[in-house]
Design a protein around this motif. Sequence first.
Motif, PDB file in Angstrom:
ATOM      1  N   PRO A  75      38.418  36.385  31.811  1.00  0.00           N
ATOM      2  CA  PRO A  75      38.734  35.036  32.314  1.00  0.00           C
ATOM      3  C   PRO A  75      38.699  34.919  33.833  1.00  0.00           C
ATOM      4  N   THR A  76      38.864  36.020  34.553  1.00  0.00           N
ATOM      5  CA  THR A  76      38.863  35.908  36.008  1.00  0.00           C
ATOM      6  C   THR A  76      37.516  35.449  36.536  1.00  0.00           C
ATOM      7  N   GLY A  77      36.428  35.826  35.862  1.00  0.00           N
ATOM      8  CA  GLY A  77      35.113  35.340  36.272  1.00  0.00           C
ATOM      9  C   GLY A  77      34.939  33.870  35.964  1.00  0.00           C
ATOM     10  N   ALA A  78      35.399  33.455  34.781  1.00  0.00           N
ATOM     11  CA  ALA A  78      35.270  32.052  34.397  1.00  0.00           C
ATOM     12  C   ALA A  78      36.127  31.136  35.267  1.00  0.00           C
ATOM     13  N   LEU A  79      37.254  31.648  35.746  1.00  0.00           N
ATOM     14  CA  LEU A  79      38.173  30.846  36.563  1.00  0.00           C
ATOM     15  C   LEU A  79      37.948  31.070  38.061  1.00  0.00           C
ATOM     16  N   ALA A  80      36.892  31.780  38.396  1.00  0.00           N
ATOM     17  CA  ALA A  80      36.667  32.198  39.779  1.00  0.00           C
ATOM     18  C   ALA A  80      36.620  31.020  40.747  1.00  0.00           C
ATOM     19  N   GLU A  81      37.083  31.270  41.946  1.00  0.00           N
ATOM     20  CA  GLU A  81      36.992  30.362  43.095  1.00  0.00           C
ATOM     21  C   GLU A  81      38.011  29.239  43.102  1.00  0.00           C
ATOM     22  N   ARG A  82      38.891  29.178  42.077  1.00  0.00           N
ATOM     23  CA  ARG A  82      39.755  28.000  42.047  1.00  0.00           C
ATOM     24  C   ARG A  82      41.123  28.225  41.414  1.00  0.00           C
ATOM     25  N   TRP A  83      41.558  29.479  41.250  1.00  0.00           N
ATOM     26  CA  TRP A  83      42.930  29.647  40.777  1.00  0.00           C
ATOM     27  C   TRP A  83      43.707  30.575  41.695  1.00  0.00           C
ATOM     28  N   LYS A  84      45.006  30.415  41.666  1.00  0.00           N
ATOM     29  CA  LYS A  84      45.886  31.126  42.586  1.00  0.00           C
ATOM     30  C   LYS A  84      46.037  32.588  42.175  1.00  0.00           C
ATOM     31  N   PHE A  85      46.262  33.428  43.170  1.00  0.00           N
ATOM     32  CA  PHE A  85      46.443  34.844  42.911  1.00  0.00           C
ATOM     33  C   PHE A  85      47.675  35.085  42.034  1.00  0.00           C
ATOM     34  N   GLY A  86      48.754  34.341  42.305  1.00  0.00           N
ATOM     35  CA  GLY A  86      49.956  34.498  41.493  1.00  0.00           C
ATOM     36  C   GLY A  86      49.720  34.162  40.033  1.00  0.00           C
ATOM     37  N   SER A  87      48.931  33.124  39.795  1.00  0.00           N
ATOM     38  CA  SER A  87      48.590  32.754  38.422  1.00  0.00           C
ATOM     39  C   SER A  87      47.773  33.847  37.754  1.00  0.00           C
ATOM     40  N   PHE A  88      46.874  34.437  38.519  1.00  0.00           N
ATOM     41  CA  PHE A  88      46.066  35.541  38.012  1.00  0.00           C
ATOM     42  C   PHE A  88      46.954  36.712  37.575  1.00  0.00           C
ATOM     43  N   VAL A  89      47.916  37.054  38.391  1.00  0.00           N
ATOM     44  CA  VAL A  89      48.793  38.175  38.078  1.00  0.00           C
ATOM     45  C   VAL A  89      49.612  37.886  36.818  1.00  0.00           C
ATOM     46  N   LEU A  90      50.183  36.693  36.746  1.00  0.00           N
ATOM     47  CA  LEU A  90      51.033  36.349  35.603  1.00  0.00           C
ATOM     48  C   LEU A  90      50.223  36.257  34.315  1.00  0.00           C
ATOM     49  N   PHE A  91      49.038  35.650  34.393  1.00  0.00           N
ATOM     50  CA  PHE A  91      48.232  35.519  33.179  1.00  0.00           C
ATOM     51  C   PHE A  91      47.726  36.890  32.723  1.00  0.00           C
ATOM     52  N   SER A  92      47.406  37.764  33.680  1.00  0.00           N
ATOM     53  CA  SER A  92      47.000  39.124  33.320  1.00  0.00           C
ATOM     54  C   SER A  92      48.127  39.841  32.582  1.00  0.00           C
ATOM     55  N   LEU A  93      49.367  39.580  32.997  1.00  0.00           N
ATOM     56  CA  LEU A  93      50.515  40.171  32.313  1.00  0.00           C
ATOM     57  C   LEU A  93      50.589  39.687  30.870  1.00  0.00           C
ATOM     58  N   VAL A  94      50.355  38.384  30.652  1.00  0.00           N
ATOM     59  CA  VAL A  94      50.425  37.823  29.303  1.00  0.00           C
ATOM     60  C   VAL A  94      49.318  38.381  28.413  1.00  0.00           C
ATOM     61  N   ILE A  95      48.085  38.419  28.938  1.00  0.00           N
ATOM     62  CA  ILE A  95      46.967  38.856  28.094  1.00  0.00           C
ATOM     63  C   ILE A  95      47.062  40.343  27.774  1.00  0.00           C
ATOM     64  N   SER A  96      47.684  41.112  28.669  1.00  0.00           N
ATOM     65  CA  SER A  96      47.767  42.554  28.432  1.00  0.00           C
ATOM     66  C   SER A  96      48.991  42.962  27.635  1.00  0.00           C
ATOM     67  N   THR A  97      49.931  42.048  27.438  1.00  0.00           N
ATOM     68  CA  THR A  97      51.139  42.391  26.682  1.00  0.00           C
ATOM     69  C   THR A  97      51.308  41.594  25.397  1.00  0.00           C
TER      70      THR A  97
END
Length: 295
Positions: free
Chosen positions: A13-35
């Motif tokens: 998803p980071t490629g699909a969401l590239a250029e327009r989402w916040k770093f904090g959102s990236f970190v939190l969503f990565s936590l959700v998808i990995s857990t």
Amino acid sequence: GALTGALVSGFIPTGALAERWKFGSFVLFSLVISTLIYPIYANWVWGGGWLSALGRNYGLGHGHVDFAGSSVVHMTGGVAALVTCKLLGPRIGKYNADGSPNPIPGHNIPMAVLGTFILCFGWFGFNPGSTLAASDNRFVIVAVNTMLASASGALCATWYAKVKFGKPDPTWMCNGMLAGLVAITAPCAFVSSSVAILIGAVSGFLVIAAALFVETTLKIDDPVGAIAVHGCNGTWGILALGLFANGTYGEGLNGVAGPVKGLFYGDSGQLTASLIGIGANYAYVGATAGIAFFV
């Protein structure tokens, strides 16, 4: 292997969401998808969960079978990308007032090509390595099928781009190669080499058609084509297994006697199990990713 799968599905998803989402959102969503997202679906398929037991409990082939992750890894990332891209919205300037899309091409094509070949190289650890032992005679067949599908996907995507757009495009070639790799990831141990070429060829056409559908019909801005490459072709890979598994491998898999056979080799239940696995992925991953990203 589980850690690698979680990383890959999380980064799609980071490629699909590239250029327009916040770093904090990236970190939190990565936590959700990995857990919450990846481990649960992976357990359903690879950890003895209900999808793997469809064969034992309901006579549907060997249950939902996915050799190296077309659904567990790639479709999971692609479905999450589809939902989150829709929620986030497009980049500024992507769509005109009438809804027509504007191309925003990549600015460093040699780097994109290099990245594609690095991914391609890594796939030869990802797929053959899923035999869990190089002494497994299927190791070589998996490697050859992986190579053939990737080459077929790249060639067919290049040809289709030439026909549709008037000239070949290296970015479509790259995504065609990756689409072939994604699609062969599930059936690579269960199909013949000629079928691996067919699976890759279909992927080459499918990745362009899916990317255009996502952009023009769904109005979803996916800068790298992750939804088409991983979501659409992950789905195709699971369908291909349910259709073309030829009964030469998979003896006793998921506690079911006999090798894995698809619809064209006499077991329609295997295709049904594949369809159930696809539906479960879209429902669970889509809903969980949507709620998490909305929050």
